[in-house]
Design a protein around this motif. Structure first.
Motif, short mmCIF file in Angstrom:
data_model
loop_
_atom_site.label_atom_id
_atom_site.label_comp_id
_atom_site.label_asym_id
_atom_site.label_seq_id
_atom_site.Cartn_x
_atom_site.Cartn_y
_atom_site.Cartn_z
N VAL A 86 0.86 -1.18 0.00
CA VAL A 86 0.00 0.00 0.00
C VAL A 86 0.90 1.23 0.00
O VAL A 86 1.74 1.39 0.88
N SER A 87 0.72 2.09 -0.99
CA SER A 87 1.46 3.35 -1.06
C SER A 87 0.85 4.33 -0.06
O SER A 87 -0.34 4.25 0.24
N PRO A 88 1.65 5.27 0.42
CA PRO A 88 1.07 6.31 1.26
C PRO A 88 -0.06 7.01 0.50
O PRO A 88 0.04 7.24 -0.71
N HIS A 89 -1.13 7.32 1.19
CA HIS A 89 -2.28 7.95 0.54
C HIS A 89 -3.10 8.71 1.57
O HIS A 89 -2.95 8.51 2.77
N THR A 90 -3.98 9.56 1.08
CA THR A 90 -4.86 10.34 1.95
C THR A 90 -6.23 9.70 1.97
O THR A 90 -6.80 9.38 0.93
N ILE A 91 -6.75 9.48 3.18
CA ILE A 91 -8.10 8.96 3.37
C ILE A 91 -8.99 10.15 3.71
O ILE A 91 -8.72 10.88 4.66
N GLN A 92 -10.02 10.37 2.91
CA GLN A 92 -10.95 11.49 3.12
C GLN A 92 -12.16 11.00 3.89
O GLN A 92 -12.72 9.97 3.57
N GLY A 93 -12.58 11.77 4.91
CA GLY A 93 -13.78 11.46 5.66
C GLY A 93 -15.00 12.10 5.02
O GLY A 93 -14.89 13.04 4.26
N ASN A 94 -16.15 11.57 5.34
CA ASN A 94 -17.39 12.15 4.80
C ASN A 94 -18.43 12.17 5.90
O ASN A 94 -19.15 11.20 6.05
N PRO A 95 -18.58 13.15 6.74
CA PRO A 95 -17.81 14.40 6.77
C PRO A 95 -16.52 14.27 7.59
O PRO A 95 -15.60 15.04 7.41
N HIS A 116 -7.60 8.35 20.55
CA HIS A 116 -8.79 8.49 19.71
C HIS A 116 -8.65 9.78 18.93
O HIS A 116 -8.49 10.85 19.50
N VAL A 117 -8.71 9.69 17.62
CA VAL A 117 -8.48 10.85 16.75
C VAL A 117 -9.69 11.06 15.86
O VAL A 117 -10.22 10.11 15.28
N VAL A 118 -10.12 12.29 15.74
CA VAL A 118 -11.19 12.66 14.81
C VAL A 118 -10.57 13.64 13.82
O VAL A 118 -9.89 14.59 14.22
N ALA A 119 -10.77 13.39 12.52
CA ALA A 119 -10.16 14.25 11.50
C ALA A 119 -11.00 14.24 10.24
O ALA A 119 -11.82 13.33 10.04
N GLU A 120 -10.79 15.23 9.37
CA GLU A 120 -11.45 15.25 8.07
C GLU A 120 -10.69 14.41 7.06
O GLU A 120 -11.26 13.91 6.10
N GLU A 121 -9.38 14.29 7.25
CA GLU A 121 -8.58 13.44 6.38
C GLU A 121 -7.37 12.95 7.15
O GLU A 121 -6.95 13.55 8.14
N VAL A 122 -6.82 11.84 6.69
CA VAL A 122 -5.64 11.25 7.32
C VAL A 122 -4.65 10.93 6.21
O VAL A 122 -5.01 10.29 5.22
N ASN A 123 -3.41 11.36 6.37
CA ASN A 123 -2.35 11.01 5.43
C ASN A 123 -1.75 9.69 5.88
O ASN A 123 -0.77 9.65 6.61
N TRP A 124 -2.37 8.61 5.43
CA TRP A 124 -1.97 7.28 5.86
C TRP A 124 -0.62 6.91 5.26
O TRP A 124 -0.38 7.08 4.08
N GLY A 125 0.25 6.41 6.08
CA GLY A 125 1.56 5.97 5.62
C GLY A 125 2.58 7.07 5.57
O GLY A 125 3.71 6.85 5.14
N SER A 126 2.23 8.27 6.00
CA SER A 126 3.18 9.38 5.94
C SER A 126 4.37 9.15 6.88
O SER A 126 5.46 9.63 6.61
N VAL A 127 4.17 8.43 7.97
CA VAL A 127 5.26 8.13 8.90
C VAL A 127 5.97 6.86 8.49
O VAL A 127 7.19 6.78 8.47
N THR A 128 5.20 5.85 8.11
CA THR A 128 5.77 4.53 7.81
C THR A 128 6.22 4.39 6.37
O THR A 128 6.96 3.47 6.03
N GLY A 129 5.74 5.26 5.47
CA GLY A 129 6.08 5.11 4.05
C GLY A 129 5.20 4.09 3.36
O GLY A 129 5.51 3.62 2.27
#
Length: 149
Positions: A86-95, A116-129
């Motif tokens: 899995v490449s790093p990617h952004t997960i968008q929430g709705n909302p 526990h984190v609440v966010a509109e988007e998460v940059n998944w893999g930004s730390v782990t690559g």
């Protein structure tokens, strides 16, 4: 000498019987063993705690129909994420997105960050690559094909 009318059918069934036996006794277990070894090497190389992948595999299941025999193994859910990577990617929430991660892998949550984190988007893999591709199953299939050739 005349051959019995059922000669071809009998020969086909005998061949399928032999293939079925070989898949059950040799090829299926060999495929599972090689894939398990590949998974274990991958986990050790990347520091992953993913024993469930090889411990929860189901099979081998040998399936036969009128003209073919096949073997199937079933790995637990989400195994494909490791197999293909899995490449790093952004997960968008709705909302919004809501995550609860009691014990994330070492180094994936900054010190002091909430569980526990609440966010509109998460940059998944930004730390782990991201997750590197394991190719554990595909390489096991290639190894077994080579042995069968």
């Amino acid at each position: 000498m005349d051959l019995d009318d059922s000669f071809e059918d009998d020969l086909r069934e005998a061949l399928l019987d032999d293939v079925e036996r070989k898949l059950e006794e040799e090829i299926g277990p060999q495929l599972e063993r090689i894939a398990r070894e590949n998974w274990q090497e991958y986990a050790a190389r990347n520091g992953y705690d993913i024993e469930h992948v090889w411990e929860e595999v189901e099979g081998p299941f040998v399936e036969r129909d009128a003209g073919s025999v096949g073997v199937r193994l079933e790995w637990p859910g989400l195994t494909a994420l490791f197999e293909h990577g899995v490449s790093p990617h952004t997960i968008q929430g709705n909302p919004i997105l809501s995550f609860h991660w009691e014990s994330p892998p070492e180094g994936t949550r900054p010190p002091g960050a909430p569980e526990h984190v609440v966010a509109e988007e998460v940059n998944w893999g930004s730390v782990t690559g991201g997750i590197p591709a394991a190719r554990a199953i595909r390489n096991a299939l290639a190894d077994v094909r080579r042995v069968m050739s």
